[in-house]
Design a protein around this motif. Structure first.
Motif, PDB file in Angstrom:
ATOM      1  N   GLN A 140      -7.471  21.678  10.880  1.00 51.26           N
ATOM      2  CA  GLN A 140      -7.701  21.173  11.767  1.00 51.26           C
ATOM      3  C   GLN A 140      -7.169  19.682  12.518  1.00 51.26           C
ATOM      4  OE1 GLN A 140     -11.734  19.742  11.539  1.00 51.26           O
ATOM      5  NE2 GLN A 140     -12.026  18.105  13.404  1.00 51.26           N
ATOM      6  N   TYR A 141      -6.189  18.694  11.183  1.00 50.99           N
ATOM      7  CA  TYR A 141      -6.083  16.970  10.916  1.00 50.99           C
ATOM      8  C   TYR A 141      -4.338  17.085  10.826  1.00 50.99           C
ATOM      9  CZ  TYR A 141     -11.051  16.378   9.706  1.00 50.99           C
ATOM     10  OH  TYR A 141     -11.936  16.061   9.831  1.00 50.99           O
ATOM     11  N   LEU A 142      -3.673  19.046  11.253  1.00 48.94           N
ATOM     12  CA  LEU A 142      -2.233  19.236  10.821  1.00 48.94           C
ATOM     13  C   LEU A 142      -1.777  19.232  12.199  1.00 48.94           C
ATOM     14  CD1 LEU A 142      -1.603  21.440   7.624  1.00 48.94           C
ATOM     15  CD2 LEU A 142      -1.175  18.675   8.260  1.00 48.94           C
ATOM     16  N   TYR A 143      -0.843  19.004  12.626  1.00 57.05           N
ATOM     17  CA  TYR A 143       0.487  18.873  13.925  1.00 57.05           C
ATOM     18  C   TYR A 143       0.763  20.455  14.040  1.00 57.05           C
ATOM     19  CZ  TYR A 143       4.037  18.347  17.505  1.00 57.05           C
ATOM     20  OH  TYR A 143       5.291  18.979  18.582  1.00 57.05           O
ATOM     21  N   THR A 144       1.093  21.272  15.175  1.00 60.40           N
ATOM     22  CA  THR A 144       1.407  22.354  15.013  1.00 60.40           C
ATOM     23  C   THR A 144       2.596  22.801  13.959  1.00 60.40           C
ATOM     24  OG1 THR A 144       3.052  22.064  16.866  1.00 60.40           O
ATOM     25  CG2 THR A 144       0.992  22.688  17.663  1.00 60.40           C
ATOM     26  N   ASP A 145       3.663  21.869  13.900  1.00 61.73           N
ATOM     27  CA  ASP A 145       4.379  22.182  12.355  1.00 61.73           C
ATOM     28  C   ASP A 145       3.617  22.827  10.939  1.00 61.73           C
ATOM     29  OD1 ASP A 145       3.598  20.313  11.229  1.00 61.73           O
ATOM     30  OD2 ASP A 145       5.520  19.061  11.999  1.00 61.73           O
ATOM     31  N   GLN A 146       2.381  22.962  11.126  1.00 63.96           N
ATOM     32  CA  GLN A 146       1.800  23.003   9.629  1.00 63.96           C
ATOM     33  C   GLN A 146       1.681  21.821   8.257  1.00 63.96           C
ATOM     34  OE1 GLN A 146      -1.014  24.721  10.037  1.00 63.96           O
ATOM     35  NE2 GLN A 146      -0.768  24.475  11.974  1.00 63.96           N
ATOM     36  N   PHE A 147       2.342  21.099   9.147  1.00 60.62           N
ATOM     37  CA  PHE A 147       2.562  20.325   7.499  1.00 60.62           C
ATOM     38  C   PHE A 147       2.574  19.132   7.860  1.00 60.62           C
ATOM     39  CE2 PHE A 147       6.156  17.534   5.639  1.00 60.62           C
ATOM     40  CZ  PHE A 147       5.893  18.178   4.083  1.00 60.62           C
ATOM     41  N   HIS A 148       3.382  18.073   9.250  1.00 68.08           N
ATOM     42  CA  HIS A 148       2.033  17.033   9.926  1.00 68.08           C
ATOM     43  C   HIS A 148       1.358  16.433  10.029  1.00 68.08           C
ATOM     44  CE1 HIS A 148       6.648  16.519   9.570  1.00 68.08           C
ATOM     45  NE2 HIS A 148       6.978  15.652   8.987  1.00 68.08           N
ATOM     46  N   PRO A 149       0.689  15.460  10.017  1.00 64.05           N
ATOM     47  CA  PRO A 149      -0.771  15.255  10.567  1.00 64.05           C
ATOM     48  C   PRO A 149      -0.550  15.567  12.071  1.00 64.05           C
ATOM     49  CG  PRO A 149      -0.277  13.566   8.976  1.00 64.05           C
ATOM     50  CD  PRO A 149       0.817  14.223   8.732  1.00 64.05           C
ATOM     51  N   PHE A 195       0.852  -0.991   0.351  1.00 63.03           N
ATOM     52  CA  PHE A 195      -0.257  -0.356  -0.061  1.00 63.03           C
ATOM     53  C   PHE A 195       1.036   0.688   0.357  1.00 63.03           C
ATOM     54  CE2 PHE A 195      -2.207  -3.268   1.573  1.00 63.03           C
ATOM     55  CZ  PHE A 195      -3.852  -3.641   1.621  1.00 63.03           C
ATOM     56  N   LEU A 196       0.966   1.742  -1.130  1.00 67.45           N
ATOM     57  CA  LEU A 196       1.215   3.539  -1.293  1.00 67.45           C
ATOM     58  C   LEU A 196       0.740   4.448  -0.714  1.00 67.45           C
ATOM     59  CD1 LEU A 196       3.786   5.605  -2.039  1.00 67.45           C
ATOM     60  CD2 LEU A 196       3.013   4.958  -4.195  1.00 67.45           C
ATOM     61  N   ILE A 197       0.316   5.351   1.001  1.00 70.99           N
ATOM     62  CA  ILE A 197       0.319   6.020   1.108  1.00 70.99           C
ATOM     63  C   ILE A 197       0.000   7.547   0.046  1.00 70.99           C
ATOM     64  CG2 ILE A 197      -0.378   7.450   3.203  1.00 70.99           C
ATOM     65  CD1 ILE A 197      -0.805   4.297   3.395  1.00 70.99           C
ATOM     66  N   GLY A 198      -0.738   8.414  -1.043  1.00 75.94           N
ATOM     67  CA  GLY A 198      -0.624   9.115  -1.295  1.00 75.94           C
ATOM     68  C   GLY A 198      -0.534  10.408  -0.576  1.00 75.94           C
ATOM     69  N   LEU A 199       0.171  11.638  -0.825  1.00 69.35           N
ATOM     70  CA  LEU A 199      -0.154  12.785  -0.627  1.00 69.35           C
ATOM     71  C   LEU A 199      -1.035  13.920   0.128  1.00 69.35           C
ATOM     72  CD1 LEU A 199       3.418  13.773  -2.285  1.00 69.35           C
ATOM     73  CD2 LEU A 199       3.141  12.698  -0.607  1.00 69.35           C
ATOM     74  N   TYR A 200      -1.548  14.846   0.889  1.00 69.72           N
ATOM     75  CA  TYR A 200      -2.097  15.130   1.103  1.00 69.72           C
ATOM     76  C   TYR A 200      -1.302  17.107   0.371  1.00 69.72           C
ATOM     77  CZ  TYR A 200      -0.420  15.512   5.548  1.00 69.72           C
ATOM     78  OH  TYR A 200       1.076  15.538   6.399  1.00 69.72           O
ATOM     79  N   ASN A 201      -2.650  17.910   0.571  1.00 71.05           N
ATOM     80  CA  ASN A 201      -1.853  19.272   0.378  1.00 71.05           C
ATOM     81  C   ASN A 201      -1.988  20.210   2.309  1.00 71.05           C
ATOM     82  OD1 ASN A 201      -1.030  21.628   0.124  1.00 71.05           O
ATOM     83  ND2 ASN A 201      -2.104  22.153  -1.412  1.00 71.05           N
ATOM     84  N   PRO A 202      -0.846  20.224   2.758  1.00 76.47           N
ATOM     85  CA  PRO A 202      -0.915  20.909   4.169  1.00 76.47           C
ATOM     86  C   PRO A 202      -0.603  22.255   3.728  1.00 76.47           C
ATOM     87  CG  PRO A 202       1.651  19.988   3.459  1.00 76.47           C
ATOM     88  CD  PRO A 202       0.411  19.885   2.072  1.00 76.47           C
ATOM     89  N   PHE A 203      -0.700  22.766   2.508  1.00 78.06           N
ATOM     90  CA  PHE A 203      -0.681  23.887   2.125  1.00 78.06           C
ATOM     91  C   PHE A 203      -2.153  24.706   2.033  1.00 78.06           C
ATOM     92  CE2 PHE A 203       3.836  22.403   1.805  1.00 78.06           C
ATOM     93  CZ  PHE A 203       4.328  23.240   2.950  1.00 78.06           C
ATOM     94  N   ILE A 204      -2.610  23.737   1.514  1.00 74.48           N
ATOM     95  CA  ILE A 204      -4.223  24.730   1.488  1.00 74.48           C
ATOM     96  C   ILE A 204      -4.460  25.471   1.327  1.00 74.48           C
ATOM     97  CG2 ILE A 204      -5.944  23.345   2.549  1.00 74.48           C
ATOM     98  CD1 ILE A 204      -6.893  21.400  -0.371  1.00 74.48           C
ATOM     99  N   GLU A 205      -4.786  26.105   2.579  1.00 76.75           N
ATOM    100  CA  GLU A 205      -4.499  27.308   2.969  1.00 76.75           C
ATOM    101  C   GLU A 205      -4.168  28.617   2.288  1.00 76.75           C
ATOM    102  OE1 GLU A 205      -6.828  27.229   6.615  1.00 76.75           O
ATOM    103  OE2 GLU A 205      -8.753  25.929   6.099  1.00 76.75           O
ATOM    104  N   LEU A 206      -3.534  28.673   1.486  1.00 76.59           N
ATOM    105  CA  LEU A 206      -2.029  29.456   1.951  1.00 76.59           C
ATOM    106  C   LEU A 206      -2.291  30.284   0.145  1.00 76.59           C
ATOM    107  CD1 LEU A 206       1.329  27.830   2.642  1.00 76.59           C
ATOM    108  CD2 LEU A 206      -0.329  29.429   3.653  1.00 76.59           C
ATOM    109  N   GLU A 207      -2.047  30.507  -0.030  1.00 83.50           N
ATOM    110  CA  GLU A 207      -2.407  32.136  -1.304  1.00 83.50           C
ATOM    111  C   GLU A 207      -1.658  30.895  -2.592  1.00 83.50           C
ATOM    112  OE1 GLU A 207      -0.001  35.582  -1.613  1.00 83.50           O
ATOM    113  OE2 GLU A 207      -0.746  36.062   0.622  1.00 83.50           O
ATOM    114  N   ASN A 208      -1.294  30.243  -2.763  1.00 86.63           N
ATOM    115  CA  ASN A 208      -1.172  30.274  -3.587  1.00 86.63           C
ATOM    116  C   ASN A 208      -2.290  28.313  -4.120  1.00 86.63           C
ATOM    117  OD1 ASN A 208       0.552  28.482  -2.056  1.00 86.63           O
ATOM    118  ND2 ASN A 208       2.282  28.521  -3.729  1.00 86.63           N
ATOM    119  N   ALA A 209      -2.787  28.090  -3.263  1.00 84.88           N
ATOM    120  CA  ALA A 209      -3.682  27.010  -2.803  1.00 84.88           C
ATOM    121  C   ALA A 209      -3.799  25.703  -3.629  1.00 84.88           C
ATOM    122  CB  ALA A 209      -4.840  26.915  -2.246  1.00 84.88           C
ATOM    123  N   GLU A 210      -4.861  27.551  -5.314  1.00 86.75           N
ATOM    124  CA  GLU A 210      -5.031  25.713  -5.806  1.00 86.75           C
ATOM    125  C   GLU A 210      -3.572  25.399  -6.623  1.00 86.75           C
ATOM    126  OE1 GLU A 210      -7.590  27.552  -9.923  1.00 86.75           O
ATOM    127  OE2 GLU A 210      -7.195  28.975  -8.150  1.00 86.75           O
TER     128      GLU A 210
END
Length: 258
Positions: free
Chosen positions: A231-240, A178-193
């Motif tokens: 809601q699902y990110l750690y305080t480093d705003q990168f890891h879950p 099982f290869l776990i795919g990537l999520y986008n931790p920067f989805i709320e930044l200016e260049n989120a799109e």
């Protein structure tokens, strides 16, 4: 009349001798022939068979495999094991070989090591998280996410991913990977799109590569974080955080049958 006692004594002596011989024989039989030994061997075999029947999970990859950001240090791997044990009512064995900061080129090298291959060879399930450090480069990659700049990075990752899966399949053709795919931790930044578009394209190509290998599944996670990423990110705003890892674990568990 005098002969009777003599005959009686003689007969008694013979009977006594026979009893002694029989008793000695039984004693020697008990000593040299131990019927309890096969029972002991059977018990040992049963215990060994029980161990062999345990499902073995080998987890490879980066800090997500290590569980960075989880308050309990379990990560998605730890929550997945607990989930599967509860569902299957059996104990599992786990080898967590994740390394923080690992990139795909490093994992492609790691899977060629004898100890890693030994672990993978006996695995029933192999879990992989890789690619986040290649793409985001610890946040440095956000400065330039143009398609042109990403071409060599994507090409290198695709080659490394093929190497990883090829090496694992060479030592184990039966395990579910099982290869776990990537999520986008920067989805709320200016260049989120832009970042979201890039992550989705990266995941699509990863899914295409995994589809070439038997019993290998790409597990999407982008949608899990998309609507409320903070809601699902750690305080480093990168890891879950714990909740984020639990979401990933539930997604993977839904794909495993035991």
């Amino acid at each position: 009349m005098r002969k009777t006692p003599v005959i009686f004594v003689a007969i008694s002596s013979v009977i006594a001798s026979l009893i002694c011989v029989i008793g000695l024989g039984l004693t020697l039989y008990d000593y040299f022939d131990t019927p309890t030994k096969p029972k002991i061997e059977t018990t040992v075999k049963r215990e060994s068979e029980t161990e062999e029947k345990r499902t073995k999970i080998v987890a490879l990859g980066d800090s997500l495999t290590r569980g960075t950001g989880d308050a309990e240090g379990k990560g998605y791997v730890g929550y997945l094991v607990a989930n599967l044990e509860e569902k299957s009512k059996q104990k599992l064995t786990l080898s967590n070989l994740g390394i923080r900061g690992l990139t795909s080129v490093q994992l492609a090298s790691q899977v060629k090591e004898k100890e890693i291959q030994r672990q993978a060879e006996t695995a029933d399930i192999i879990l992989i998280t890789i690619g986040g450090n290649d793409l985001f480069r610890r946040g440095e990659g956000l400065a330039d996410l143009s398609p042109e700049s990403l071409l060599p990075i994507e090409a290198a990752f695709d080659e490394n991913l093929n190497t990883i899966l090829t090496e694992l399949r060479a030592v184990n053709s039966n395990a579910d990977i099982f290869l776990i795919g990537l999520y986008n931790p920067f989805i709320e930044l200016e260049n989120a799109e832009q970042t979201s578009k890039i992550v989705r394209a990266w995941n699509y190509k990863s899914a295409e590569i995994t589809a070439k290998y038997p019993k290998t599944v790409f597990v999407p996670t982008f949608d899990l974080f998309q609507l409320n990423v903070n809601q699902y990110l750690y305080t480093d705003q990168f890891h879950p955080n714990t909740e984020g890892y639990q979401l990933i674990a539930e997604r993977v568990a839904s794909l495993i049958t035991m």
